[in-house]
Design an enzyme around this catalytic site. Structure first.
Site, PDB file in Angstrom:
ATOM      1  N   THR A 103       0.827  -1.215   0.000  1.00 50.55           N
ATOM      2  CA  THR A 103       0.000   0.000   0.000  1.00 50.55           C
ATOM      3  C   THR A 103       0.861   1.266   0.000  1.00 50.55           C
ATOM      4  O   THR A 103       0.326   2.364  -0.050  1.00 50.55           O
ATOM      5  CB  THR A 103      -0.904   0.029   1.249  1.00 50.55           C
ATOM      6  OG1 THR A 103      -0.064  -0.177   2.403  1.00 50.55           O
ATOM      7  CG2 THR A 103      -1.966  -1.057   1.196  1.00 50.55           C
TER       8      THR A 103
ATOM      9  N   CYS B  36      17.844   5.382  -2.490  1.00 52.93           N
ATOM     10  CA  CYS B  36      17.470   5.940  -3.801  1.00 52.93           C
ATOM     11  C   CYS B  36      18.528   6.892  -4.370  1.00 52.93           C
ATOM     12  O   CYS B  36      18.831   6.866  -5.567  1.00 52.93           O
ATOM     13  CB  CYS B  36      16.127   6.636  -3.709  1.00 52.93           C
ATOM     14  SG  CYS B  36      15.907   7.561  -2.181  1.00 52.93           S
TER      15      CYS B  36
ATOM     16  N   GLN C 122      16.294  16.082  -3.433  1.00 49.73           N
ATOM     17  CA  GLN C 122      15.493  14.869  -3.315  1.00 49.73           C
ATOM     18  C   GLN C 122      14.014  15.180  -3.106  1.00 49.73           C
ATOM     19  O   GLN C 122      13.645  15.998  -2.259  1.00 49.73           O
ATOM     20  CB  GLN C 122      16.037  14.006  -2.160  1.00 49.73           C
ATOM     21  CG  GLN C 122      17.454  13.516  -2.434  1.00 49.73           C
ATOM     22  CD  GLN C 122      18.050  12.672  -1.323  1.00 49.73           C
ATOM     23  OE1 GLN C 122      19.201  12.880  -0.960  1.00 49.73           O
ATOM     24  NE2 GLN C 122      17.320  11.720  -0.790  1.00 49.73           N
TER      25      GLN C 122
ATOM     26  N   GLY D  31      10.475  10.284  -1.523  1.00 46.41           N
ATOM     27  CA  GLY D  31      11.548   9.494  -0.907  1.00 46.41           C
ATOM     28  C   GLY D  31      11.344   9.315   0.588  1.00 46.41           C
ATOM     29  O   GLY D  31      11.969   8.463   1.206  1.00 46.41           O
TER      30      GLY D  31
ATOM     31  N   ARG E 248      16.269  18.125   0.736  1.00 52.01           N
ATOM     32  CA  ARG E 248      14.881  17.809   0.356  1.00 52.01           C
ATOM     33  C   ARG E 248      14.278  19.028  -0.346  1.00 52.01           C
ATOM     34  O   ARG E 248      14.431  20.163   0.131  1.00 52.01           O
ATOM     35  CB  ARG E 248      14.083  17.493   1.615  1.00 52.01           C
ATOM     36  CG  ARG E 248      12.725  16.919   1.353  1.00 52.01           C
ATOM     37  CD  ARG E 248      12.752  15.516   0.828  1.00 52.01           C
ATOM     38  NE  ARG E 248      13.123  14.542   1.843  1.00 52.01           N
ATOM     39  CZ  ARG E 248      13.422  13.274   1.574  1.00 52.01           C
ATOM     40  NH1 ARG E 248      13.417  12.824   0.326  1.00 52.01           N
ATOM     41  NH2 ARG E 248      13.747  12.438   2.543  1.00 52.01           N
TER      42      ARG E 248
ATOM     43  N   HIS F 121      14.397  12.401  -8.075  1.00 55.98           N
ATOM     44  CA  HIS F 121      15.547  12.987  -7.386  1.00 55.98           C
ATOM     45  C   HIS F 121      16.530  13.526  -8.428  1.00 55.98           C
ATOM     46  O   HIS F 121      16.765  12.880  -9.463  1.00 55.98           O
ATOM     47  CB  HIS F 121      16.304  11.922  -6.577  1.00 55.98           C
ATOM     48  CG  HIS F 121      15.610  11.460  -5.329  1.00 55.98           C
ATOM     49  ND1 HIS F 121      14.398  11.946  -4.890  1.00 55.98           N
ATOM     50  CD2 HIS F 121      16.002  10.533  -4.405  1.00 55.98           C
ATOM     51  CE1 HIS F 121      14.075  11.336  -3.756  1.00 55.98           C
ATOM     52  NE2 HIS F 121      15.019  10.483  -3.450  1.00 55.98           N
TER      53      HIS F 121
HETATM   54  N1  LIG Z   1      10.549   6.152  -1.410  1.00 55.75           N
HETATM   55  C1  LIG Z   1      11.780   5.974  -1.860  1.00 55.75           C
HETATM   56  O1  LIG Z   1      12.277   6.694  -2.758  1.00 55.75           O
HETATM   57  C2  LIG Z   1      12.596   4.873  -1.326  1.00 55.75           C
HETATM   58  C3  LIG Z   1      13.771   4.576  -1.962  1.00 55.75           C
HETATM   59  C4  LIG Z   1      14.556   3.552  -1.464  1.00 55.75           C
HETATM   60  C5  LIG Z   1      14.130   2.877  -0.346  1.00 55.75           C
HETATM   61  N2  LIG Z   1      12.962   3.199   0.268  1.00 55.75           N
HETATM   62  C6  LIG Z   1      12.569   2.427   1.444  1.00 55.75           C
HETATM   63  O2  LIG Z   1      11.416   1.624   1.147  1.00 55.75           O
HETATM   64  C7  LIG Z   1      10.637   1.460   2.328  1.00 55.75           C
HETATM   65  C8  LIG Z   1       9.197   1.906   2.071  1.00 55.75           C
HETATM   66  O3  LIG Z   1       9.175   3.266   1.706  1.00 55.75           O
HETATM   67  P1  LIG Z   1       7.853   3.954   1.141  1.00 55.75           P
HETATM   68  O4  LIG Z   1       8.315   5.251   0.622  1.00 55.75           O
HETATM   69  O5  LIG Z   1       7.084   3.051   0.247  1.00 55.75           O
HETATM   70  O6  LIG Z   1       6.997   4.165   2.507  1.00 55.75           O
HETATM   71  P2  LIG Z   1       5.415   4.409   2.692  1.00 55.75           P
HETATM   72  O7  LIG Z   1       4.830   5.021   1.472  1.00 55.75           O
HETATM   73  O8  LIG Z   1       5.269   5.112   3.975  1.00 55.75           O
HETATM   74  O9  LIG Z   1       4.803   2.921   2.828  1.00 55.75           O
HETATM   75  C9  LIG Z   1       5.124   2.074   3.905  1.00 55.75           C
HETATM   76  C10 LIG Z   1       4.538   0.691   3.660  1.00 55.75           C
HETATM   77  O10 LIG Z   1       4.995  -0.174   4.697  1.00 55.75           O
HETATM   78  C11 LIG Z   1       3.870  -0.794   5.324  1.00 55.75           C
HETATM   79  N3  LIG Z   1       4.161  -1.010   6.741  1.00 55.75           N
HETATM   80  C12 LIG Z   1       4.646  -0.113   7.626  1.00 55.75           C
HETATM   81  N4  LIG Z   1       4.761  -0.682   8.844  1.00 55.75           N
HETATM   82  C13 LIG Z   1       4.333  -1.973   8.718  1.00 55.75           C
HETATM   83  C14 LIG Z   1       4.190  -3.072   9.609  1.00 55.75           C
HETATM   84  N5  LIG Z   1       4.528  -2.975  10.895  1.00 55.75           N
HETATM   85  N6  LIG Z   1       3.712  -4.232   9.121  1.00 55.75           N
HETATM   86  C15 LIG Z   1       3.373  -4.352   7.837  1.00 55.75           C
HETATM   87  N7  LIG Z   1       3.468  -3.347   6.926  1.00 55.75           N
HETATM   88  C16 LIG Z   1       3.952  -2.167   7.375  1.00 55.75           C
HETATM   89  C17 LIG Z   1       2.739   0.195   5.129  1.00 55.75           C
HETATM   90  O11 LIG Z   1       1.516  -0.482   5.262  1.00 55.75           O
HETATM   91  P3  LIG Z   1       0.171   0.301   5.762  1.00 55.75           P
HETATM   92  O12 LIG Z   1      -0.301   1.124   4.599  1.00 55.75           O
HETATM   93  O13 LIG Z   1      -0.725  -0.817   6.117  1.00 55.75           O
HETATM   94  O14 LIG Z   1       0.608   1.134   6.948  1.00 55.75           O
HETATM   95  C18 LIG Z   1       3.014   0.644   3.694  1.00 55.75           C
HETATM   96  O15 LIG Z   1       2.547  -0.321   2.781  1.00 55.75           O
HETATM   97  C19 LIG Z   1      11.376   2.256   3.413  1.00 55.75           C
HETATM   98  O16 LIG Z   1      12.261   1.373   4.072  1.00 55.75           O
HETATM   99  C20 LIG Z   1      12.164   3.257   2.637  1.00 55.75           C
HETATM  100  O17 LIG Z   1      13.289   3.719   3.338  1.00 55.75           O
HETATM  101  C21 LIG Z   1      12.188   4.177  -0.197  1.00 55.75           C
END
Ligand SMILES: NC(=O)c1ccc[n+]([C@@H]2O[C@H](COP(=O)([O-])OP(=O)(O)OC[C@H]3O[C@@H](n4cnc5c(N)ncnc54)[C@H](OP(=O)(O)O)[C@@H]3O)[C@@H](O)[C@H]2O)c1
Length: 340
Positions: free
Chosen positions: A11, A130, A157, A161, A236, A243
């Site tokens: 999600t 990223c 960025q 992110g 940011r 980015h």
């Molecule tokens: N965005 C980027 O550019 C980027 C780049 C590289 C790496 N990352 C990494 O990728 C990861 C996700 O980033 P994002 O940007 O997608 O974050 P996000 O939009 O906040 O989404 C977080 C996701 O993790 C789920 N989640 C959180 N806590 C959980 C738990 N305890 N049990 C099960 N599911 C859980 C959430 O589910 P719910 O909706 O149910 O809460 C949601 O699906 C992070 O580690 C981030 O550092 C991100």
């Protein structure tokens, strides 16, 4: 024949893109399962022309699952990844939890694909940050030609992110200020992000740098060459997706900008957009939804021996996260698991 794959964090910003990219690239999956936290159970996620109902990661049984793409942050990953690997599933993780552990490969498939062979030590492969991914895609072919000594980079960025709440914050602040003329209180960011830039990502370290900056240093060394020195300033900016990075590169051997441009034109994953005219360069808006790392503004730096500067832009949710993870899954399938 094919793979049973789960996307944990389906999600979220990255998880949604993972599902899109698995479908776009026709990943050889026999089944794809969308997982998130309990509160999202039943939430519908798109996977190509199908709709998946999100299931609860906490109660999911990983037995029989070949690969799990994790995008849930370091805390929940620490809790759930060991359960997945114990069940024989290979975890490809997007958080920073495992990136710096010596027995866990950190992979950008265009740069260090051979590191995939190390996956079996822990059944875990880490996806870099990223801002590192797009930079190393541009640096590696130049390093192969002229050996990079030192890199000085400033990042611009986007808020995606920092997750979906951060995107909401930029949207809500922009509306509140611009349409309603109301002041806003920052929540996810430390200062107002709308109509502003913030020179601070992740926590401060003792030497005055931030952890985001340290990640670029440590990950570049692990992925390309430990001898490369990197100095980063991570910022940011009020952009939703994409980015950008201004990069200055100093080489051991001479490498004129014209030759660097030709090398980058041939490099895997790179798209050179470098016309020296109005609009003849890539911006974050140009790269959204694309797979490539765009490189522009390639020019000699005459203030130091053997140096060039360039501008590098990529979709942080795609090459910076979801696309890179799916490419790792493809590599793992082709080279190691060989079920499809
Ligand atoms: N965005 C980027 O550019 C980027 C780049 C590289 C790496 N990352 C990494 O990728 C990861 C996700 O980033 P994002 O940007 O997608 O974050 P996000 O939009 O906040 O989404 C977080 C996701 O993790 C789920 N989640 C959180 N806590 C959980 C738990 N305890 N049990 C099960 N599911 C859980 C959430 O589910 P719910 O909706 O149910 O809460 C949601 O699906 C992070 O580690 C981030 O550092 C991100």
């Amino acid at each position: 024949m094919g793979y049973k794959v789960v996307v944990a964090g389906a999600t979220g910003n990255v998880g949604r893109e993972m599902l899109n990219i698995l479908a776009e690239r026709q990943f050889p999956a026999t089944e794809v399962v969308a997982l998130a936290s309990r509160k999202s159970m039943g939430t519908e996620c798109s996977y190509g022309d199908k709709t998946l109902k999100t299931r609860d990661l906490d109660t999911y049984d990983f037995a029989g699952t070949d690969m799990a793409l994790f995008a849930i942050g370091a805390g929940p990953t620490k809790q759930y990844a060991p359960r997945a690997t114990k069940a024989g599933c290979v975890v490809i993780d997007n958080s920073s939890l495992y990136r710096y552990q010596p027995d866990i490969p950190l992979i950008v498939p265009e740069v260090n694909p051979d590191a995939i062979e190390g996956y079996a030590k822990r059944n875990i492969i880490a996806n870099p940050n990223c801002s590192t991914v797009q930079m190393v895609v541009a640096l590696k072919p130049l390093h192969d030609r002229a050996r990079i000594k030192r890199v000085v980079v400033a990042t611009y960025q986007s808020v995606s992110g920092a997750g979906k709440q951060a995107m909401d914050e930029l949207w809500n602040q922009t509306k509140a200020l611009f349409i309603h003329g109301r002041e806003v209180t920052p929540a996810k960011f430390t200062k107002r992000i709308a109509f502003n830039v913030i020179p601070h990502i992740d926590v401060f370290l003792d030497d005055g740098s931030t952890r985001e900056e340290w990640k670029m240093v440590a990950e570049t060394k692990k992925i390309i060459d430990p001898r490369i020195k990197v100095h980063a300033t991570c910022v940011r900016v009020p952009v939703f997706v994409g980015h950008a990075e201004a990069i200055n590169i100093e080489f051991e051997d001479p490498l004129p900008a014209d030759e660097a441009r030709e090398i980058l034109r041939e490099a895997p994953g790179v798209l050179v957009v470098d016309k020296r005219e109005d609009g003849g360069y890539a911006t974050p808006l140009d790269c959204v939804g694309d797979y490539a790392t765009f490189v522009s503004r390639i020019r000699d730096d005459i203030t130091v021996e053997n140096a060039i500067s360039l501008w590098c832009v990529s979709d942080n949710l795609r090459k910076g996260a979801a696309l890179n993870a799916v490419q790792i899954a493809e590599l793992l399938g082709q080279r190691c698991l060989q079920k499809a």
